[in-house]
Design a protein around this motif. Structure first.
Motif, PDB file in Angstrom:
ATOM      1  N   GLY A 173      44.248  28.530  14.471  1.00 52.69           N
ATOM      2  CA  GLY A 173      43.772  26.809  13.982  1.00 52.69           C
ATOM      3  C   GLY A 173      42.715  26.359  14.580  1.00 52.69           C
ATOM      4  N   SER A 174      41.330  26.020  14.293  1.00 54.94           N
ATOM      5  CA  SER A 174      40.338  25.008  14.715  1.00 54.94           C
ATOM      6  C   SER A 174      39.930  23.980  14.209  1.00 54.94           C
ATOM      7  CB  SER A 174      39.377  25.626  14.523  1.00 54.94           C
ATOM      8  OG  SER A 174      38.137  25.848  14.446  1.00 54.94           O
ATOM      9  N   ILE A 175      39.636  22.878  14.281  1.00 56.63           N
ATOM     10  CA  ILE A 175      38.875  21.553  14.403  1.00 56.63           C
ATOM     11  C   ILE A 175      37.655  21.489  14.749  1.00 56.63           C
ATOM     12  CG2 ILE A 175      38.652  19.325  15.051  1.00 56.63           C
ATOM     13  CD1 ILE A 175      41.777  19.323  16.119  1.00 56.63           C
ATOM     14  N   GLY A 176      36.869  21.592  13.535  1.00 59.93           N
ATOM     15  CA  GLY A 176      35.578  21.509  13.156  1.00 59.93           C
ATOM     16  C   GLY A 176      34.560  20.831  12.052  1.00 59.93           C
ATOM     17  N   ARG A 177      33.248  20.618  12.040  1.00 56.12           N
ATOM     18  CA  ARG A 177      32.517  20.171  10.486  1.00 56.12           C
ATOM     19  C   ARG A 177      32.919  21.281  10.280  1.00 56.12           C
ATOM     20  NH1 ARG A 177      27.843  18.299  11.946  1.00 56.12           N
ATOM     21  NH2 ARG A 177      28.305  19.319  14.647  1.00 56.12           N
ATOM     22  N   LEU A 178      32.897  21.064   8.806  1.00 57.55           N
ATOM     23  CA  LEU A 178      32.083  22.438   7.732  1.00 57.55           C
ATOM     24  C   LEU A 178      31.001  22.424   7.509  1.00 57.55           C
ATOM     25  CD1 LEU A 178      35.103  22.142   5.153  1.00 57.55           C
ATOM     26  CD2 LEU A 178      35.278  23.303   7.959  1.00 57.55           C
ATOM     27  N   VAL A 179      29.986  23.502   8.652  1.00 60.74           N
ATOM     28  CA  VAL A 179      28.581  23.393   8.926  1.00 60.74           C
ATOM     29  C   VAL A 179      27.937  24.655   9.585  1.00 60.74           C
ATOM     30  CG1 VAL A 179      28.512  20.960   8.563  1.00 60.74           C
ATOM     31  CG2 VAL A 179      28.709  22.121  10.858  1.00 60.74           C
ATOM     32  N   SER A 180      27.208  24.830   9.072  1.00 58.08           N
ATOM     33  CA  SER A 180      26.478  26.511   9.441  1.00 58.08           C
ATOM     34  C   SER A 180      27.309  26.724  10.985  1.00 58.08           C
ATOM     35  CB  SER A 180      25.076  26.722   9.495  1.00 58.08           C
ATOM     36  OG  SER A 180      24.457  27.649   9.568  1.00 58.08           O
ATOM     37  N   GLN A 181      26.495  25.347  11.777  1.00 57.15           N
ATOM     38  CA  GLN A 181      26.827  25.880  13.372  1.00 57.15           C
ATOM     39  C   GLN A 181      27.971  25.951  13.640  1.00 57.15           C
ATOM     40  OE1 GLN A 181      26.760  21.920  15.576  1.00 57.15           O
ATOM     41  NE2 GLN A 181      27.590  22.564  16.787  1.00 57.15           N
ATOM     42  N   LYS A 182      29.278  26.074  13.090  1.00 58.88           N
ATOM     43  CA  LYS A 182      30.819  25.805  13.511  1.00 58.88           C
ATOM     44  C   LYS A 182      30.756  27.622  12.674  1.00 58.88           C
ATOM     45  CE  LYS A 182      31.098  22.218  15.349  1.00 58.88           C
ATOM     46  NZ  LYS A 182      31.331  21.902  16.655  1.00 58.88           N
ATOM     47  N   ASN A 183      30.529  28.034  12.047  1.00 57.75           N
ATOM     48  CA  ASN A 183      30.560  29.972  11.477  1.00 57.75           C
ATOM     49  C   ASN A 183      31.982  30.076  11.544  1.00 57.75           C
ATOM     50  OD1 ASN A 183      28.916  32.389  11.649  1.00 57.75           O
ATOM     51  ND2 ASN A 183      30.010  32.949  13.355  1.00 57.75           N
ATOM     52  N   TYR A 184      32.393  29.222  10.043  1.00 52.40           N
ATOM     53  CA  TYR A 184      33.558  29.214  10.122  1.00 52.40           C
ATOM     54  C   TYR A 184      34.014  30.471   9.260  1.00 52.40           C
ATOM     55  CZ  TYR A 184      35.557  25.089  12.427  1.00 52.40           C
ATOM     56  OH  TYR A 184      36.052  24.326  13.617  1.00 52.40           O
ATOM     57  N   GLU A 185      32.868  31.162   8.121  1.00 52.87           N
ATOM     58  CA  GLU A 185      32.732  32.232   7.722  1.00 52.87           C
ATOM     59  C   GLU A 185      33.197  33.152   8.537  1.00 52.87           C
ATOM     60  OE1 GLU A 185      28.150  31.649   9.005  1.00 52.87           O
ATOM     61  OE2 GLU A 185      30.176  30.754   8.182  1.00 52.87           O
ATOM     62  N   PHE A 186      32.604  33.250   9.590  1.00 54.65           N
ATOM     63  CA  PHE A 186      33.111  34.620  10.335  1.00 54.65           C
ATOM     64  C   PHE A 186      35.168  34.613  10.816  1.00 54.65           C
ATOM     65  CE2 PHE A 186      35.268  35.871  14.953  1.00 54.65           C
ATOM     66  CZ  PHE A 186      34.725  37.532  14.425  1.00 54.65           C
ATOM     67  N   LEU A 187      35.405  33.418  10.798  1.00 49.61           N
ATOM     68  CA  LEU A 187      36.883  33.086  10.885  1.00 49.61           C
ATOM     69  C   LEU A 187      37.279  33.409   9.444  1.00 49.61           C
ATOM     70  CD1 LEU A 187      39.182  32.704  12.548  1.00 49.61           C
ATOM     71  CD2 LEU A 187      38.712  29.782  12.018  1.00 49.61           C
ATOM     72  N   ILE A 188      36.841  33.220   8.727  1.00 43.18           N
ATOM     73  CA  ILE A 188      37.748  33.237   7.377  1.00 43.18           C
ATOM     74  C   ILE A 188      38.089  35.218   6.733  1.00 43.18           C
ATOM     75  CG2 ILE A 188      37.382  33.074   4.611  1.00 43.18           C
ATOM     76  CD1 ILE A 188      36.591  30.481   5.680  1.00 43.18           C
ATOM     77  N   SER A 189      36.403  35.500   7.422  1.00 44.62           N
ATOM     78  CA  SER A 189      36.248  36.955   6.875  1.00 44.62           C
ATOM     79  C   SER A 189      36.991  37.631   8.071  1.00 44.62           C
ATOM     80  CB  SER A 189      34.615  37.370   7.222  1.00 44.62           C
ATOM     81  OG  SER A 189      35.115  37.575   8.405  1.00 44.62           O
ATOM     82  N   GLN A 190      38.201  36.553   9.303  1.00 41.98           N
ATOM     83  CA  GLN A 190      38.564  37.816  10.136  1.00 41.98           C
ATOM     84  C   GLN A 190      40.083  37.930   9.614  1.00 41.98           C
ATOM     85  OE1 GLN A 190      37.352  40.520  11.783  1.00 41.98           O
ATOM     86  NE2 GLN A 190      35.276  39.526  10.482  1.00 41.98           N
TER      87      GLN A 190
END
Length: 362
Positions: A204-221
């Motif tokens: 899990g993670s908590i954070g804004r869905l913005v470029s800074q948080k880099n959630y595309e990396f987590l989703i890709s893994q």
């Protein structure tokens, strides 16, 4: 004899996020220490709502916000200047680069307030920031100019302070790490029930869905852990982009008030950010006593005692190896959780407030 100070703490946006959480707790802690504090904010309702609940003095600044529009910038300057002239603050504490216009406003007032600026992260100046080198250069130039109107500069991590000096942004400054009052958490069972989660392994993670948080990396893994569920609590302008990347075991739960209450629902908290100063969501995870995996940016190494929970930015091999070890060993998870909880004891809001009072006085 105690100096009689009126202090205005100002932030560009009053939205849900780590900076807002920290400033609300800092304001309350400073008041408990006998200071006269008003919290001012621009766009967003979160600080307004929480300030009302906590009975904190607050001011909504209509024109303050993230903008490059010169007219809005001028209106914000005039609005802040009017507030400062009316209330006669002795200190104005700024908490975002856009709020630095208030520093200029303060310096146009005879016997105006001392200006303190906290750098919560280097954003565009960071090597991982997803912006052009030209924009980084322009941003750095603008920062150097605006900091001429600041009396004291505070950084939230040694890493940010050192890098700012290396880039010639500052020559001197203070380091005051963020802190929190002990958060309140739901139990693992209660949190999972309220979030409609099952009994499986939760990344899990908590954070804004913005470029800074880099959630595309987590989703890709996520596809590398098919028996786990990946959930992200938060909202932001990159939702559409991230939704297109989701293939299966990932859920975007949107913005949830007091989201940190649900941290114990996670088996591991992941923060793959491009850049950070001193992450409040990471600190909350430590208080929750759960394992974490974070990218090696900002103050991560200053927060975590067990640096095995840090992986190189965007390094899939390192992330997968560390995450797999956490998934496979319950004993290891418990050990990390205990270590993290013990680390959290170093970061109290009272300690941060004491350090800020010293800066306000100098």
């Amino acid at each position: 004899m105690k100096e009689n100070r009126k202090i205005l703490i100002l932030v560009t946006q009053g939205i849900v996020g780590g900076t807002s959480t920290f400033l609300l707790e800092l304001t309350q802690s400073l008041i408990d220490a006998g200071e006269d504090i008003t919290l001012a904010y621009g766009s967003g309702e979160y600080i307004k709502e929480r300030s009302t609940e906590l009975n904190l003095k607050n001011i909504h600044l209509k024109w303050m916000g993230r903008t490059v529009n010169p007219l809005k910038g001028l209106m914000s300057f005039l609005e802040v200047r009017a507030v400062l002239k009316r209330e006669k603050y002795s200190v104005i504490h700024l908490n975002s680069s856009n709020a630095l216009i208030a520093g200029i406003a303060a310096k146009t007032i005879i016997r105006g307030p001392r200006v303190v600026f906290t750098v919560h992260g280097l954003s565009f100046l960071d090597k991982n920031a997803d912006v052009s080198n030209l924009l980084k250069w322009a941003y750095g130039l603008g920062m150097r100019f605006l900091l001429l109107f600041v009396d004291r500069i505070v950084f939230v991590s040694n890493e940010n302070y050192t890098r700012a000096k290396q880039k010639g942004i500052v020559k001197n400054g203070h380091v005051i790490r963020n802190g929190l009052k002990d958060p309140t958490f739901l139990s693992r069972e209660e949190a999972r029930k309220e979030l409609s989660l099952g009994n499986g392994f939760i990344i899990g993670s908590i954070g804004r869905l913005v470029s800074q948080k880099n959630y595309e990396f987590l989703i890709s893994q996520a596809e590398n852990f098919p028996n786990a569920e990946v959930i992200i609590i938060g909202e932001g302008k990159e939702r559409g982009k991230l939704e297109k990347l989701i293939k299966g075991n990932v859920s975007l739960l949107g913005e949830i008030q007091n989201a940190s209450r649900y941290l114990k629902a996670f088996d591991v908290f992941v923060l793959p950010s491009r850049y950070e100063g001193f992450s409040i969501s990471l600190l909350e995870a430590l208080f929750a006593g759960i394992p974490v995996l974070v990218s090696d940016v900002g103050g991560a190494q200053e927060i975590l005692s067990d640096t095995n929970q840090i992986f190189p930015f965007n390094n899939a091999e390192a992330f997968n190896s560390k995450c797999r070890r956490i998934i496979e060993s319950e004993d290891y998870r418990e050990s990390l959780g205990l270590s993290n909880y013990e680390s959290s004891r170093k970061f109290s809001i009272e300690k941060a407030a004491e350090e800020y009072i010293k800066v306000y006085r100098t």
